[in-house]
Design an enzyme around this catalytic site. Sequence first.
Site, short mmCIF file in Angstrom:
data_model
loop_
_atom_site.label_atom_id
_atom_site.label_comp_id
_atom_site.label_asym_id
_atom_site.label_seq_id
_atom_site.Cartn_x
_atom_site.Cartn_y
_atom_site.Cartn_z
N SER A 86 0.87 -1.23 0.06
CA SER A 86 -0.11 -0.03 -0.02
C SER A 86 0.96 1.28 -0.05
O SER A 86 0.24 2.36 -0.01
CB SER A 86 -0.78 0.06 1.15
OG SER A 86 -1.73 -1.01 1.17
N THR A 188 -1.22 1.72 4.63
CA THR A 188 -1.03 3.14 4.40
C THR A 188 -0.48 3.88 5.79
O THR A 188 -1.09 3.44 6.59
CB THR A 188 -2.33 3.99 3.83
OG1 THR A 188 -2.46 3.75 2.57
CG2 THR A 188 -2.00 5.48 3.99
N THR A 206 1.20 6.73 0.97
CA THR A 206 0.40 5.82 0.18
C THR A 206 0.87 5.66 -1.08
O THR A 206 1.03 6.48 -1.95
CB THR A 206 -1.12 5.93 0.59
OG1 THR A 206 -1.73 4.80 0.35
CG2 THR A 206 -1.62 7.04 -0.44
N ARG A 216 -6.20 8.97 -10.06
CA ARG A 216 -6.84 9.19 -8.98
C ARG A 216 -6.06 9.55 -7.75
O ARG A 216 -4.88 9.03 -7.67
CB ARG A 216 -7.59 7.73 -8.64
CG ARG A 216 -8.37 7.79 -7.30
CD ARG A 216 -7.73 7.23 -6.14
NE ARG A 216 -8.53 7.18 -5.01
CZ ARG A 216 -8.13 6.85 -3.50
NH1 ARG A 216 -6.72 6.78 -3.35
NH2 ARG A 216 -8.75 6.69 -2.62
N THR A 239 -6.51 6.66 7.74
CA THR A 239 -6.32 5.67 6.64
C THR A 239 -7.52 4.98 6.09
O THR A 239 -8.74 5.09 6.73
CB THR A 239 -5.62 4.56 6.98
OG1 THR A 239 -5.27 3.35 5.95
CG2 THR A 239 -6.03 3.69 8.33
N GLY A 240 -7.65 4.32 5.04
CA GLY A 240 -8.88 3.71 4.87
C GLY A 240 -9.45 4.20 3.35
O GLY A 240 -8.52 5.05 2.60
C1 SD4 Z 1 -6.19 6.15 -0.03
N1 SD4 Z 1 -6.22 6.54 2.30
O1 SD4 Z 1 -5.49 6.60 -1.12
C2 SD4 Z 1 -5.62 5.78 1.12
C3 SD4 Z 1 -5.76 4.38 1.30
C4 SD4 Z 1 -5.26 3.65 2.43
O2 SD4 Z 1 -4.32 1.75 3.46
O3 SD4 Z 1 -5.35 4.38 3.67
N2 SD4 Z 1 -4.72 2.48 2.61
O4 SD4 Z 1 -7.36 6.56 -0.31
#
Ligand code: SD4
Length: 327
Positions: A86, A188, A206, A216, A239-240
């Site tokens: 990630s 991330t 990330t 994106r 994160t997420g």
């Molecule tokens: C994203 N927040 O690019 C990041 C992804 C993430 O662990 O947190 N992955 O949306």
Amino acid sequence: MQFSRRRFFQQTLLGAALTGSSDFWSRAANLMDHSNQKRSPVVIATWGQNIKATDAAWGILGKGGYALDAVEAGARVPEADPNDTSVGYGGFPDRDGNITLDACVMDEHGMAGSVSFLQHIMHPVSVARQVMEKTPHVMLTGEGALQFALSQGFPRENLLTETARKAWEEWKIKSEYKPKINVERHDTIGIVAQDAAGRLCGACSTSGLAFKMHGRVGDSPIIGAGLYVDNEVGAVSCTGLGEIVLRSLGAFLAVEEMRRGASPQKAVETAIKRIYQKYPAQCKENQIGFVALDKKGRHGAYSVHTGFNYAICRDGKSLVYEAGHLL
Ligand code: SD4
């Protein structure tokens, strides 16, 4: 100067007391906490795997070093790790096979630097720091960010590992885009620290969502979304699924909760609950998780779903904990 500042505090606190403000004491604590007094250093990072990052950060904090150096050193660990899919080198590519990276830093003065949609550079967090320190801007993106990185001596590298390439080849068979809660190996790194001088700093890095559309950009390089630091109050990183955090400016939201007197734990819980109320359908399908520190060195962590853990280091010992969750 000393005298007038003390008088300002006294008058402000007296005013708050006289108006009978219910959160008088927490406001008072925040006002008292504006200075960079001596503190016990602490660092917290999203996801248990990032325990190696909190250890690296402690290598600096434990010697009385600067929180910004510590969070940068921490973020560089997963960036260079080919097994972390990630972040940085070894990150899963977008649907066209390109690894595009997002990162940012923020320091105790409220200065910030960020790069987004950056390709071919293993350490985007360090490029973000250079943006902050060497340019008049906050954010550089895409080709411009790459040109800047190369001009600063960062080597151009191939970041696509064999494992990531195979995963992409497999994904292409169905080409189905469905991020899954905690299954997509979310690693991330959002990392925030307070050093012995009381300075709060943060970083986030990330490769974004695996197999995302080309171009994106998520929450991680956006100041206020993936990371926010206010040295007088606290620091938060997220994160997420970035789309949810972007729409809600998650990190800023949680720091503002702390400004109103909430503890870091209460602040991240309130932020997650508010985001859930606004985007219940997306939150039911996707994970988001927050880590927070406040000026007193207290920490908090919370997520929408079970499965979010974090690494924290105080007194030289990094530990991993499971965060509380809403659903
Ligand atoms: C994203 N927040 O690019 C990041 C992804 C993430 O662990 O947190 N992955 O949306």
